[in-house]
Design an enzyme around this catalytic site. Structure first.
Site, PDB file in Angstrom:
ATOM      1  N   CYS A  24      53.142  32.817  44.073  1.00 14.66           N
ATOM      2  CA  CYS A  24      54.028  31.665  43.987  1.00 14.66           C
ATOM      3  C   CYS A  24      54.216  31.091  45.380  1.00 14.66           C
ATOM      4  O   CYS A  24      53.808  31.671  46.368  1.00 14.66           O
ATOM      5  CB  CYS A  24      55.387  32.100  43.449  1.00 14.66           C
ATOM      6  SG  CYS A  24      55.262  32.927  41.867  1.00 14.66           S
ATOM      7  N   ARG A  49      49.469  27.444  45.234  1.00 16.77           N
ATOM      8  CA  ARG A  49      49.824  28.841  44.983  1.00 16.77           C
ATOM      9  C   ARG A  49      50.223  29.082  43.535  1.00 16.77           C
ATOM     10  O   ARG A  49      50.567  30.203  43.148  1.00 16.77           O
ATOM     11  CB  ARG A  49      50.964  29.263  45.914  1.00 16.77           C
ATOM     12  CG  ARG A  49      50.641  29.100  47.378  1.00 16.77           C
ATOM     13  CD  ARG A  49      51.796  29.527  48.240  1.00 16.77           C
ATOM     14  NE  ARG A  49      51.966  30.964  48.242  1.00 16.77           N
ATOM     15  CZ  ARG A  49      51.368  31.798  49.080  1.00 16.77           C
ATOM     16  NH1 ARG A  49      50.552  31.320  49.993  1.00 16.77           N
ATOM     17  NH2 ARG A  49      51.577  33.086  49.012  1.00 16.77           N
ATOM     18  N   TRP A  96      53.268  30.777  39.618  1.00 16.78           N
ATOM     19  CA  TRP A  96      52.095  31.151  38.818  1.00 16.78           C
ATOM     20  C   TRP A  96      52.522  32.424  38.087  1.00 16.78           C
ATOM     21  O   TRP A  96      52.740  33.465  38.705  1.00 16.78           O
ATOM     22  CB  TRP A  96      50.886  31.423  39.715  1.00 16.78           C
ATOM     23  CG  TRP A  96      49.610  31.558  38.951  1.00 16.78           C
ATOM     24  CD1 TRP A  96      48.782  30.556  38.533  1.00 16.78           C
ATOM     25  CD2 TRP A  96      48.976  32.775  38.525  1.00 16.78           C
ATOM     26  NE1 TRP A  96      47.690  31.059  37.878  1.00 16.78           N
ATOM     27  CE2 TRP A  96      47.783  32.420  37.857  1.00 16.78           C
ATOM     28  CE3 TRP A  96      49.293  34.132  38.626  1.00 16.78           C
ATOM     29  CZ2 TRP A  96      46.907  33.357  37.302  1.00 16.78           C
ATOM     30  CZ3 TRP A  96      48.433  35.073  38.071  1.00 16.78           C
ATOM     31  CH2 TRP A  96      47.252  34.681  37.423  1.00 16.78           C
ATOM     32  N   ASN A 122      58.410  35.298  45.906  1.00 19.14           N
ATOM     33  CA  ASN A 122      56.949  35.349  45.770  1.00 19.14           C
ATOM     34  C   ASN A 122      56.567  36.815  45.940  1.00 19.14           C
ATOM     35  O   ASN A 122      56.932  37.429  46.935  1.00 19.14           O
ATOM     36  CB  ASN A 122      56.295  34.485  46.849  1.00 19.14           C
ATOM     37  CG  ASN A 122      54.806  34.780  47.037  1.00 19.14           C
ATOM     38  OD1 ASN A 122      54.308  34.747  48.140  1.00 19.14           O
ATOM     39  ND2 ASN A 122      54.119  35.069  45.975  1.00 19.14           N
ATOM     40  N   GLY A 123      55.866  37.362  44.959  1.00 23.22           N
ATOM     41  CA  GLY A 123      55.483  38.764  45.068  1.00 23.22           C
ATOM     42  C   GLY A 123      55.702  39.461  43.743  1.00 23.22           C
ATOM     43  O   GLY A 123      55.753  38.823  42.691  1.00 23.22           O
ATOM     44  N   GLU A 504      26.910  29.422  40.942  1.00 24.00           N
ATOM     45  CA  GLU A 504      27.964  28.578  41.504  1.00 24.00           C
ATOM     46  C   GLU A 504      28.122  27.308  40.666  1.00 24.00           C
ATOM     47  O   GLU A 504      29.241  26.881  40.376  1.00 24.00           O
ATOM     48  CB  GLU A 504      27.631  28.250  42.969  1.00 24.00           C
ATOM     49  CG  GLU A 504      28.575  27.285  43.652  1.00 24.00           C
ATOM     50  CD  GLU A 504      30.040  27.744  43.661  1.00 24.00           C
ATOM     51  OE1 GLU A 504      30.328  28.889  43.296  1.00 24.00           O
ATOM     52  OE2 GLU A 504      30.883  26.912  44.035  1.00 24.00           O
ATOM     53  N   LYS A 508      31.545  26.235  38.704  1.00 26.07           N
ATOM     54  CA  LYS A 508      32.195  24.957  39.015  1.00 26.07           C
ATOM     55  C   LYS A 508      32.417  24.175  37.734  1.00 26.07           C
ATOM     56  O   LYS A 508      33.485  23.635  37.486  1.00 26.07           O
ATOM     57  CB  LYS A 508      31.282  24.178  39.967  1.00 26.07           C
ATOM     58  CG  LYS A 508      31.962  23.324  40.965  1.00 26.07           C
ATOM     59  CD  LYS A 508      32.245  23.979  42.278  1.00 26.07           C
ATOM     60  CE  LYS A 508      33.141  25.177  42.152  1.00 26.07           C
ATOM     61  NZ  LYS A 508      33.352  25.899  43.355  1.00 26.07           N
ATOM     62  N   GLU A 511      35.095  25.877  35.350  1.00 32.89           N
ATOM     63  CA  GLU A 511      36.490  25.942  35.795  1.00 32.89           C
ATOM     64  C   GLU A 511      37.188  24.591  35.747  1.00 32.89           C
ATOM     65  O   GLU A 511      38.388  24.538  35.524  1.00 32.89           O
ATOM     66  CB  GLU A 511      36.632  26.600  37.176  1.00 32.89           C
ATOM     67  CG  GLU A 511      36.234  25.785  38.369  1.00 32.89           C
ATOM     68  CD  GLU A 511      36.550  26.491  39.695  1.00 32.89           C
ATOM     69  OE1 GLU A 511      35.684  26.452  40.572  1.00 32.89           O
ATOM     70  OE2 GLU A 511      37.641  27.055  39.850  1.00 32.89           O
ATOM     71  N   HIS A 527      15.245  37.645  27.186  1.00 33.93           N
ATOM     72  CA  HIS A 527      15.737  38.972  26.806  1.00 33.93           C
ATOM     73  C   HIS A 527      17.033  38.849  26.008  1.00 33.93           C
ATOM     74  O   HIS A 527      17.824  39.786  25.962  1.00 33.93           O
ATOM     75  CB  HIS A 527      15.929  39.830  28.060  1.00 33.93           C
ATOM     76  CG  HIS A 527      14.632  40.091  28.753  1.00 33.93           C
ATOM     77  ND1 HIS A 527      13.706  40.996  28.282  1.00 33.93           N
ATOM     78  CD2 HIS A 527      14.073  39.523  29.854  1.00 33.93           C
ATOM     79  CE1 HIS A 527      12.645  40.987  29.078  1.00 33.93           C
ATOM     80  NE2 HIS A 527      12.845  40.098  30.031  1.00 33.93           N
ATOM     81  N   LYS A 626      44.959  28.284  43.627  1.00 38.91           N
ATOM     82  CA  LYS A 626      43.989  28.244  44.723  1.00 38.91           C
ATOM     83  C   LYS A 626      43.865  29.587  45.423  1.00 38.91           C
ATOM     84  O   LYS A 626      42.784  29.985  45.843  1.00 38.91           O
ATOM     85  CB  LYS A 626      44.435  27.162  45.715  1.00 38.91           C
ATOM     86  CG  LYS A 626      43.502  26.960  46.878  1.00 38.91           C
ATOM     87  CD  LYS A 626      42.246  26.233  46.447  1.00 38.91           C
ATOM     88  CE  LYS A 626      41.252  26.050  47.583  1.00 38.91           C
ATOM     89  NZ  LYS A 626      39.903  25.802  47.038  1.00 38.91           N
TER      90      LYS A 626
HETATM   91  C1  F6R Z   1      35.967  28.615  42.540  1.00 38.03           C
HETATM   92  C2  F6R Z   1      36.822  29.205  43.532  1.00 38.03           C
HETATM   93  C3  F6R Z   1      37.123  30.646  43.429  1.00 38.03           C
HETATM   94  C4  F6R Z   1      37.246  31.294  44.821  1.00 38.03           C
HETATM   95  C5  F6R Z   1      37.707  32.751  44.682  1.00 38.03           C
HETATM   96  C6  F6R Z   1      37.811  33.435  46.022  1.00 38.03           C
HETATM   97  O1  F6R Z   1      35.781  27.246  42.767  1.00 38.03           O
HETATM   98  O2  F6R Z   1      37.332  28.542  44.402  1.00 38.03           O
HETATM   99  O3  F6R Z   1      36.180  31.320  42.661  1.00 38.03           O
HETATM  100  O4  F6R Z   1      36.026  31.214  45.474  1.00 38.03           O
HETATM  101  O5  F6R Z   1      38.946  32.791  44.042  1.00 38.03           O
HETATM  102  O6  F6R Z   1      38.780  32.820  46.818  1.00 38.03           O
HETATM  103  P1  F6R Z   1      38.803  33.017  48.371  1.00 38.03           P
HETATM  104  O7  F6R Z   1      37.563  32.396  48.925  1.00 38.03           O
HETATM  105  O8  F6R Z   1      40.043  32.299  48.821  1.00 38.03           O
HETATM  106  O9  F6R Z   1      38.848  34.482  48.623  1.00 38.03           O
END
Ligand code: F6R
Length: 631
Positions: A24, A49, A96, A122-123, A504, A508, A511, A527, A626
């Protein structure tokens, strides 16, 4: 050598470092004028967050009021705009959810039974049930299903007119990690805070004092900055900050570098942060490379490992990360092995920490993280350190936990990344890996000076090639997005480093557009997965690895003959690939080691435009945050 001390190491860790943590954001301000606008702006910046619910508590005429809302900060803002509020003291929270669903009752701030304390947290309080059972009255009515509320009641229990000593007594019984901000009814001009294992800063602005999870959340110019940690307690008024040790004894704290971040929190005319960040990639890669390459050689300013380690000792490299950062590792593995001759394993942090890692003092362990706060990656870093491995972390956020705890760091220069889906930090991580591979290759004696020069020359062209690619593939990406946006499933394939980019690309797309996108090593399709291919199924093939060009091309033909519509992302001459209904998106040519920096770009744009067509919340996809500070 198997690291036999792992168990012992886990026992030694404080519980908070083993367990989960709620992700959070908290902020609080005591000022001379109304603080509500700054709390809202700050919460908006902390939305990375978490954004399940939000709330504020503030003092008006010596009374504490609270407003909370489910959803993003915009919902809280709507609610607050229905009232005229004038408050000089307030705390705010964006959540969150981990303990308790994202309802208004569970939104912070929480309060103690008699309303003496309002708190944001937060925690995670790991022993909240134990505290409820053993320390609080059995008939206490809880207003929420959160662990946080327990702390509010504990404060009231220990309160004898002195909040700092109540905080000290209450936190002494906590297990877990926390950063708290709180207001006490008896002290209407003051905010108190405490932190252990979760970030909390105290900042003197031009117009009052703040507490926050991240100093980036603060709107004003930073005049002074302090970090609160290890159970320390803080007390702020509009003109002063005081600090106390965990027992409540006053302490002096060292001021930290209070340089204001110049990173923008604005979209600057772009429809979304993600699009802005995609377009910033040439700059992010250039800045990263410029900080690591000097006088024609690779120079790692924050890496201090004896030359002997690379030339005599190093036997194995292991890369540990999560999500997209893990995918940069999948690309890097092939480059590292080629340029250094050292075997390299790539591990998902959440798996690695509970496996039986073979790491010792002959291992170089590389941790990759944009935020520098990812709980699993951080835990693996501690584990590897304990096992005696040499550590290098590739981190974007200076001052983050991973950066602080790593002996050696390569800072990527992506700048603040706000969109949840990473793009520019991803590209900057790849750039950092290129520099690191060349560095180790040279130290190991595997790369000649001429080879190093050749690589560095090509790297100097990479930012411009990224720019060119973004410009030339944009329209094609939009067109292809129209084709796939109505599908529920999309497949990606590739071999070797192409496979890493396929992973990747699929992450992308899924998500941000919520399409079920899966990536496969091309040779694996027959397979099992090929049974899912039907008439029209979109299949995105990444095809840069020229040495296995014909192999992947055969795999493309196999899925096409079963009805798939294939789009090939490639740097190989188009004429060799055009056929039937196939779409080909071309990127410029570069050295094979660096090509994934270009091949990934169309995939970012396809994901962006697909999510746009599907009306998704691109910058803040559902259920995500994030910075992933929970295990
Ligand atoms: C996807 C994305 C996540 C981060 C992952 C690791 O677009 O951003 O998969 O790559 O959560 O996060 P960090 O790099 O902050 O350790």
């Amino acid at each position: 050598m198997f690291c036999i001390n792992k168990r012992k190491f886990f026992k030694l860790l404080p519980k908070s470092e083993k367990g989960m943590e709620e992700m959070c954001g908290i902020i609080g301000k005591v000022g001379e004028e109304n603080v509500i606008p700054q709390l809202i702006n700050g919460l908006k910046k902390l939305e990375y967050r978490g954004y399940d619910s939000a709330g504020v508590a503030f003092v008006e005429d010596d009374i504490i009021n609270r407003v909370r809302a489910v959803g993003k900060i915009s919902e809280l803002k709507k609610k607050l705009s229905q009232e005229v509020i004038e408050s000089r003291v307030g705390i705010g929270h964006t959540r969150w959810a981990t303990h308790g669903s994202p309802t208004e009752e569970n939104a912070h701030p929480h309060r103690s039974k008699n309303g003496m304390f309002y708190i944001v947290h937060n925690g995670i309080i790991e022993n909240s049930e134990e505290i409820k059972k053993n320390l609080l009255p059995y008939n206490l009515d809880f207003e929420s299903g959160t662990d946080t509320e327990v702390f509010a009641h504990l404060l009231e229990k220990y309160y004898d007119g002195e909040p700092v000593s109540a905080i000290a007594k209450a936190q002494a019984v906590l297990k877990g990690s926390y950063a708290f901000g709180l207001i006490c009814k008896d002290y209407p001009d003051v905010i108190f805070g405490a932190a252990s294992g979760s970030p909390l800063v105290v900042v003197k602005g031009e117009n009052g004092f703040y507490i926050a999870s991240d100093s980036g959340a603060i709107d004003e110019k930073t005049v002074e900055k302090y970090s609160v940690s290890c159970g320390e307690i803080c007390k702020i008024t509009s003109s002063a900050a005081e600090f106390f040790d965990p027992s409540g004894k006053a302490i002096k704290k060292q001021r930290e570098d209070s340089q204001n971040s110049e990173d923008s929190f604005e979209k600057e005319g772009y429809a979304h942060f993600m699009l802005k960040e995609i377009s910033e990639q040439p700059r992010a890669v250039k800045d990263t490379l410029d900080s690591l390459i000097s006088l024609g050689g690779v120079w790692l300013p924050h890496v201090n490992i004896d030359e002997d380690f690379f030339s005599e000792i190093l036997e194995k490299i292991v890369i540990v990360a999560c999500g997209s950062a893990y995918h940069t590792g999948l690309v890097a593995k092939h480059i590292i092995e080629k340029l250094t001759g050292v075997p390299c394993a790539v591990e998902i942090a959440s798996e690695f920490r509970y496996s039986h890692p073979f790491i010792d003092e002959k291992t170089l362990a590389i941790f990759v993280s944009q935020s520098g706060e990812t709980a699993d990656t951080l835990a693996c870093l501690r584990l590897a350190k304990h096992c005696g491995a040499q550590i290098i972390s590739i981190v974007n956020v200076r001052g983050s936990a991973i950066a602080k705890e790593s002996d050696n760091v390569i800072f990527t220069k992506a700048g603040r990344e706000i969109a949840v889906a990473t793009t520019k930090a991803y590209s900057a991580q790849l750039a950092a890996f290129y520099a690191l591979s060349i560095f180790i290759g040279r130290e190991k004696g595997k790369l000649s000076e001429e080879q190093e020069e050749k690589y560095i020359e090509e790297l100097s062209l990479l930012p411009q090639k990224i720019k060119e690619t973004l410009e030339t593939v944009n329209e094609n990406a939009k067109k292809f997005a129209q084709k796939i946006c109505k599908w529920d499933k999309v497949f990606f394939m590739g071999r070797l480093t192409d496979y890493a980019t396929a992973c990747e690309g699929s992450l992308k797309l899924k998500e941000i557009s919520y399409i079920n996108a899966q990536s496969y090593a091309s040779g694996e399709l027959k397979h099992g997965t090929i049974s899912l291919v039907e008439e029209g199924t979109p299949m995105i093939a990444v095809l840069g690895e020229s040495k296995i060009f014909s192999k992947t091309l055969s795999n493309i033909c196999e899925v096409e003959s079963r009805g798939a519509q294939v789009i090939v992302i490639t740097d190989i001459a188009k004429e060799n690939l055009l056929s039937g209904n196939r779409t080909v998106i071309s990127v410029p040519d570069t050295l094979s080691e660096f090509r994934q920096s270009l091949l990934v770009l169309p995939l970012q744009l396809i994901s962006y435009y697909t999510a746009l067509l599907r009306g998704c919340d691109i910058d803040q996809p559902k259920n995500l945050a994030k910075s992933v500070t929970v295990e």
